[in-house]
Motif scaffolding. Sequence first.
Motif, mmCIF file in Angstrom:
data_model
loop_
_atom_site.group_PDB
_atom_site.id
_atom_site.type_symbol
_atom_site.label_atom_id
_atom_site.label_comp_id
_atom_site.label_asym_id
_atom_site.label_seq_id
_atom_site.Cartn_x
_atom_site.Cartn_y
_atom_site.Cartn_z
ATOM 1 N N LEU A 29 0.842 -1.200 0.000
ATOM 2 C CA LEU A 29 0.000 0.000 0.000
ATOM 3 C C LEU A 29 0.878 1.252 0.000
ATOM 4 O O LEU A 29 1.696 1.449 0.900
ATOM 5 N N ASP A 30 0.688 2.058 -1.048
ATOM 6 C CA ASP A 30 1.337 3.369 -1.112
ATOM 7 C C ASP A 30 0.373 4.327 -0.408
ATOM 8 O O ASP A 30 -0.624 4.765 -0.994
ATOM 9 N N THR A 31 0.642 4.631 0.860
ATOM 10 C CA THR A 31 -0.335 5.392 1.644
ATOM 11 C C THR A 31 -0.454 6.848 1.191
ATOM 12 O O THR A 31 -1.452 7.503 1.480
ATOM 13 N N GLY A 32 0.551 7.340 0.454
ATOM 14 C CA GLY A 32 0.464 8.701 -0.090
ATOM 15 C C GLY A 32 -0.750 8.844 -1.003
ATOM 16 O O GLY A 32 -1.379 9.903 -1.077
ATOM 17 N N LEU A 33 -1.106 7.725 -1.685
ATOM 18 C CA LEU A 33 -2.254 7.772 -2.611
ATOM 19 C C LEU A 33 -3.546 8.106 -1.871
ATOM 20 O O LEU A 33 -4.448 8.736 -2.427
ATOM 21 N N ILE A 34 -3.637 7.698 -0.615
ATOM 22 C CA ILE A 34 -4.856 7.943 0.158
ATOM 23 C C ILE A 34 -5.021 9.450 0.404
ATOM 24 O O ILE A 34 -6.104 10.005 0.220
ATOM 25 N N TYR A 35 -3.918 10.088 0.814
ATOM 26 C CA TYR A 35 -3.977 11.535 1.070
ATOM 27 C C TYR A 35 -4.173 12.292 -0.245
ATOM 28 O O TYR A 35 -4.858 13.315 -0.294
ATOM 29 N N ARG A 36 -3.574 11.763 -1.301
ATOM 30 C CA ARG A 36 -3.764 12.380 -2.619
ATOM 31 C C ARG A 36 -5.232 12.279 -3.044
ATOM 32 O O ARG A 36 -5.794 13.212 -3.625
ATOM 33 N N ALA A 37 -5.864 11.138 -2.776
ATOM 34 C CA ALA A 37 -7.265 10.950 -3.171
ATOM 35 C C ALA A 37 -8.176 11.915 -2.410
ATOM 36 O O ALA A 37 -9.132 12.458 -2.974
ATOM 37 N N VAL A 84 -3.897 18.631 3.223
ATOM 38 C CA VAL A 84 -4.956 17.871 3.915
ATOM 39 C C VAL A 84 -4.357 16.882 4.922
ATOM 40 O O VAL A 84 -4.962 16.597 5.953
ATOM 41 N N ALA A 85 -3.136 16.404 4.625
ATOM 42 C CA ALA A 85 -2.501 15.411 5.505
ATOM 43 C C ALA A 85 -2.116 15.989 6.859
ATOM 44 O O ALA A 85 -1.845 15.247 7.802
ATOM 45 N N ALA A 86 -2.085 17.321 6.965
ATOM 46 C CA ALA A 86 -1.726 17.953 8.242
ATOM 47 C C ALA A 86 -2.929 18.081 9.175
ATOM 48 O O ALA A 86 -2.787 18.470 10.332
ATOM 49 N N VAL A 90 -8.437 14.250 9.479
ATOM 50 C CA VAL A 90 -8.284 13.566 8.192
ATOM 51 C C VAL A 90 -7.464 12.299 8.419
ATOM 52 O O VAL A 90 -7.832 11.195 7.994
ATOM 53 N N ARG A 91 -6.361 12.410 9.145
ATOM 54 C CA ARG A 91 -5.484 11.260 9.407
ATOM 55 C C ARG A 91 -6.248 10.195 10.203
ATOM 56 O O ARG A 91 -6.140 9.003 9.935
ATOM 57 N N GLN A 92 -7.020 10.664 11.189
ATOM 58 C CA GLN A 92 -7.786 9.751 12.025
ATOM 59 C C GLN A 92 -8.770 8.936 11.176
ATOM 60 O O GLN A 92 -8.891 7.722 11.332
ATOM 61 N N ARG A 139 15.573 13.124 -9.326
ATOM 62 C CA ARG A 139 14.775 11.912 -9.596
ATOM 63 C C ARG A 139 13.337 12.263 -9.946
ATOM 64 O O ARG A 139 12.760 11.725 -10.878
ATOM 65 N N ARG A 140 12.722 13.169 -9.148
ATOM 66 C CA ARG A 140 11.330 13.522 -9.385
ATOM 67 C C ARG A 140 11.174 14.231 -10.723
ATOM 68 O O ARG A 140 10.199 14.017 -11.449
ATOM 69 N N THR A 141 12.169 15.059 -11.088
ATOM 70 C CA THR A 141 12.123 15.759 -12.369
ATOM 71 C C THR A 141 12.125 14.748 -13.520
ATOM 72 O O THR A 141 11.311 14.836 -14.451
ATOM 73 N N ARG A 166 6.574 21.126 5.663
ATOM 74 C CA ARG A 166 5.195 21.036 6.169
ATOM 75 C C ARG A 166 4.962 19.665 6.823
ATOM 76 O O ARG A 166 4.391 19.560 7.902
ATOM 77 N N ASP A 167 5.436 18.599 6.158
ATOM 78 C CA ASP A 167 5.227 17.240 6.670
ATOM 79 C C ASP A 167 5.980 17.009 7.979
ATOM 80 O O ASP A 167 5.514 16.258 8.836
ATOM 81 N N SER A 168 7.146 17.656 8.127
ATOM 82 C CA SER A 168 7.956 17.431 9.328
ATOM 83 C C SER A 168 7.484 18.274 10.504
ATOM 84 O O SER A 168 7.647 17.896 11.653
ATOM 85 N N ARG A 169 6.925 19.448 10.211
ATOM 86 C CA ARG A 169 6.565 20.370 11.303
ATOM 87 C C ARG A 169 5.153 20.208 11.825
ATOM 88 O O ARG A 169 4.823 20.756 12.865
ATOM 89 N N ARG A 170 4.306 19.484 11.080
ATOM 90 C CA ARG A 170 2.927 19.354 11.558
ATOM 91 C C ARG A 170 2.922 18.606 12.895
ATOM 92 O O ARG A 170 3.826 17.793 13.166
ATOM 93 N N THR A 171 1.863 18.835 13.683
ATOM 94 C CA THR A 171 1.822 18.169 14.986
ATOM 95 C C THR A 171 1.226 16.770 14.858
ATOM 96 O O THR A 171 1.555 15.879 15.637
HETATM 97 O O1 CDP Z 1 5.768 10.311 -3.638
HETATM 98 P P1 CDP Z 1 5.859 11.480 -2.744
HETATM 99 O O2 CDP Z 1 6.759 11.239 -1.606
HETATM 100 O O3 CDP Z 1 6.133 12.750 -3.477
HETATM 101 O O4 CDP Z 1 4.408 11.728 -2.140
HETATM 102 P P2 CDP Z 1 3.426 10.727 -1.429
HETATM 103 O O5 CDP Z 1 4.157 9.666 -0.669
HETATM 104 O O6 CDP Z 1 2.407 10.300 -2.413
HETATM 105 O O7 CDP Z 1 2.741 11.690 -0.326
HETATM 106 C C1 CDP Z 1 2.059 12.880 -0.668
HETATM 107 C C2 CDP Z 1 1.801 13.640 0.612
HETATM 108 O O8 CDP Z 1 0.896 12.879 1.427
HETATM 109 C C3 CDP Z 1 3.018 13.860 1.501
HETATM 110 O O9 CDP Z 1 3.707 15.062 1.212
HETATM 111 C C4 CDP Z 1 2.435 13.876 2.907
HETATM 112 O O10 CDP Z 1 1.997 15.148 3.292
HETATM 113 C C5 CDP Z 1 1.219 12.998 2.795
HETATM 114 N N1 CDP Z 1 1.400 11.671 3.421
HETATM 115 C C6 CDP Z 1 1.272 11.582 4.794
HETATM 116 O O11 CDP Z 1 1.078 12.587 5.466
HETATM 117 N N2 CDP Z 1 1.347 10.375 5.407
HETATM 118 C C7 CDP Z 1 1.577 9.258 4.703
HETATM 119 N N3 CDP Z 1 1.629 8.089 5.337
HETATM 120 C C8 CDP Z 1 1.760 9.328 3.304
HETATM 121 C C9 CDP Z 1 1.673 10.567 2.679
#
Ligand code: CDP
Length: 212
Positions: A29-37, A84-86, A90-92, A139-141, A166-171
């Motif tokens: 599971l790529d959990t980033g996809l959930i926050y992206r959705a 939204v991930a902050a 939403v996380r809950q 790499r991302r480019t 943003r991801d590191s500083r959120r509570t």
């Molecule tokens: O692939 P990339 O690392 O660019 O992004 P991603 O893993 O798809 O995650 C997108 C965004 O979702 C991240 O910048 C986080 O803010 C959030 N995320 C999160 O908060 N917690 C996770 N477990 C996964 C993603």
Amino acid sequence: MIIAIDGPAASGKGTIARRIADVYGLHHLDTGLIYRAVAKAVLDAGYSPDDTAHAIAAAVELDPAKFDEKSLKAQPITEAASVVAAIPEVRQALMNFQRQFATKPPGAVLDGRDIGTVIAPGADVKLFVVATPEVRAKRRTLELQAKGEPVDEREVLADLLRRDERDSRRTAAPLKAAPDAHLLDTTHLSIDAAFRAAVEIIEAVRTGRKRR
Ligand code: CDP
């Protein structure tokens, strides 16, 4: 077996996670996809990603069976996902789905930001994958160019740094290594070498050569 793979944007965690799941025969599971959705649902409905009430409603209503990975990887969604991930609610709202996924037999590999710290603190193996911001931006480019998206590497770097911050500083569940995570620096590693290094760590933990 549960394997938790966390790390900042474009560190290589997604590719490593997919390949690890493949060789060990585990779910992935790529959990980033959930926050992206969630971000996409909010944007598609015409709201701003920092509109907390609509972001929470989108997270509660999310159907993870319906992901269209390609459309979720676009840049405006990437940025909105980290907004939204902050939001703690939403996380809950997304936690149960991820925890249930993690315990599906015969096991799972989950990659994200808080897998080893919040979603699966008891994971059998935890990796924290890092690379320098410059290498990650490169790499991302290349990844975006390969998809035909017009990109400027300096902008990609600025986006990555803003999102990491943003991801590191959120509570709520900030991006950070669990105390028992194994650090994997992929700065000077090819995809194959990074994958081999990950297998090496997993095998060392499984055979007791490395502490969990
Ligand atoms: O692939 P990339 O690392 O660019 O992004 P991603 O893993 O798809 O995650 C997108 C965004 O979702 C991240 O910048 C986080 O803010 C959030 N995320 C999160 O908060 N917690 C996770 N477990 C996964 C993603």
